[in-house]
Design an enzyme around this catalytic site. Structure first.
Site, PDB file in Angstrom:
ATOM      1  N   LYS A  52       0.852  -1.281  -0.143  1.00 41.36           N
ATOM      2  CA  LYS A  52      -0.037   0.014  -0.102  1.00 41.36           C
ATOM      3  C   LYS A  52       0.878   1.318  -0.049  1.00 41.36           C
ATOM      4  CE  LYS A  52      -3.823  -2.422   2.211  1.00 41.36           C
ATOM      5  NZ  LYS A  52      -4.453  -2.572   3.698  1.00 41.36           N
ATOM      6  N   GLN A  96      -4.799  -1.063   9.797  1.00 37.97           N
ATOM      7  CA  GLN A  96      -4.405  -2.608   9.251  1.00 37.97           C
ATOM      8  C   GLN A  96      -5.126  -3.688  10.168  1.00 37.97           C
ATOM      9  OE1 GLN A  96      -3.461  -3.439   6.002  1.00 37.97           O
ATOM     10  NE2 GLN A  96      -3.764  -5.316   6.173  1.00 37.97           N
ATOM     11  N   ASP A 119     -11.077   2.871   4.258  1.00 40.27           N
ATOM     12  CA  ASP A 119     -11.684   1.780   4.058  1.00 40.27           C
ATOM     13  C   ASP A 119     -12.819   1.462   4.059  1.00 40.27           C
ATOM     14  OD1 ASP A 119      -9.361  -0.499   3.631  1.00 40.27           O
ATOM     15  OD2 ASP A 119      -9.004  -0.320   5.890  1.00 40.27           O
TER      16      ASP A 119
HETATM   17  N1  GUN Z   1      -6.707  -6.751   6.407  1.00 41.74           N
HETATM   18  C1  GUN Z   1      -7.052  -7.562   5.416  1.00 41.74           C
HETATM   19  N2  GUN Z   1      -7.853  -6.864   4.500  1.00 41.74           N
HETATM   20  C2  GUN Z   1      -7.914  -5.486   4.771  1.00 41.74           C
HETATM   21  C3  GUN Z   1      -8.372  -4.375   4.389  1.00 41.74           C
HETATM   22  O1  GUN Z   1      -8.819  -4.164   3.304  1.00 41.74           O
HETATM   23  N3  GUN Z   1      -8.147  -3.282   4.977  1.00 41.74           N
HETATM   24  C4  GUN Z   1      -7.729  -3.210   6.280  1.00 41.74           C
HETATM   25  N4  GUN Z   1      -7.735  -2.142   6.836  1.00 41.74           N
HETATM   26  N5  GUN Z   1      -7.068  -4.433   6.811  1.00 41.74           N
HETATM   27  C5  GUN Z   1      -7.200  -5.670   6.193  1.00 41.74           C
END
Ligand code: GUN
Length: 287
Positions: A52, A96, A119
């Site tokens: 990311k 995350q 998100d």
């Molecule tokens: N962990 C696994 N997928 C995601 C996601 O799309 N966003 C976040 N914040 N954590 C994750």
């Protein structure tokens, strides 16, 4: 032979558009910034966050990663999120997941400012999605919808079946498909006679986290198959779909890797720029 949906190619197209938007914002003196909060040392999370961060920087987005040890207490974490909420330089916040067991995920998500929740996990954004109002939409299901759009796949009137009911993928995926006028079925780990249902689907989205759950005999000939699975089997990344047996039956199919995964990151960048544009609009009154 199913058409291969190239998620890596489409993600590059989306990221190029986002990068252009970032340049326009720079010209107006706005520097879109994403802050990723990472708690603990989960190896998969470290890899995702690195991806990311790299993609954000490549698009011209300022990226900061704030790391906390797995032992951090909830109040320290919540105080930091409140600090990010108040920081006008920060446009997007992503925590995350998963978080360590002693920290309640929903409390953390609820603490984030909804207009920085790139998100789309905050209950305000979840509610907006459910009533069809404009808010942030979770990146993976948004990426799937964008892939269908890029590939000119008609959704309206089709029978779309989602396997999985997580808050991150399954539920928002079903909402988006419904909004796009599909007839939607949601299946999950307790669904009985799964293959009878899957064989009726025109569009099959699989997000249940079980390697090779969907096999060729479960798929209607010509169906669109979207594999959201990310399973590690013997150190190798595999999806939830048995590609070898499904690909000859499907009309189109996403591979793992290089399918939905790259689109998730592209949509995170898209949402971050959208957050920056929304703030700019609020300040200047113009788009
Ligand atoms: N962990 C696994 N997928 C995601 C996601 O799309 N966003 C976040 N914040 N954590 C994750």
């Amino acid at each position: 032979m199913g058409h291969l949906i190239d998620g890596k190619k489409w993600a590059a197209v989306s990221r190029a558009t986002t990068a252009e938007e970032v340049q326009r914002l720079h010209a107006e003196g706005v520097r879109p910034m994403l802050v990723v909060v990472l708690v603990g040392e989960d190896p998969a999370s470290q890899v995702y966050v690195r991806g990311k961060e790299k993609a954000a920087v490549a698009a011209g987005i300022v990226s900061r990663v704030v790391r906390f040890p797995a032992s951090v207490d909830a109040s320290t974490l919540l105080a930091h999120i409140e600090h990010l909420n108040r920081d006008d330089d920060v446009h997007g916040i992503l925590v995350q997941l998963p978080l360590p067991a002693h920290i309640d995920e929903q409390t953390v998500i609820a603490t984030m400012a909804p207009d920085k929740d790139v998100d789309g996990f905050h209950m305000e954004n979840v509610g907006k999605l459910s009533i069809g109002a404009s808010g942030f939409v979770p990146c993976t299901p948004l990426g799937v919808m964008q892939l269908l759009k890029y590939e000119n796949i008609e959704v309206a009137g089709k029978h779309a079946l989602v396997i999985g009911r997580s808050n991150i993928v399954g539920k928002p995926m079903a909402q988006l498909l419904l909004q796009a006028n599909a007839t939607v079925t949601v299946c999950h780990s307790r669904t009985q006679r799964l293959s009878e249902l899957t064989r009726q689907a025109d569009i099959l989205v699989v997000a249940i986290g079980r390697s090779n759950l969907v096999t060729g005999d479960m798929v209607k000939p010509g169906a669109i198959v979207i594999d959201v699975g990310m399973n590690r089997v013997d150190g190798k990344l595999t999806g939830d779909v048995d590609f070898a047996s499904v690909e000859p039956v499907a009309g189109a199919i996403t591979p793992v890797p290089k399918g939905v995964g790259p689109m998730t990151i592209a949509m995170l960048l898209h949402n971050t720029v959208r957050a920056a544009k929304m703030r700019q609009k609020l300040i200047t009154g113009v788009q």
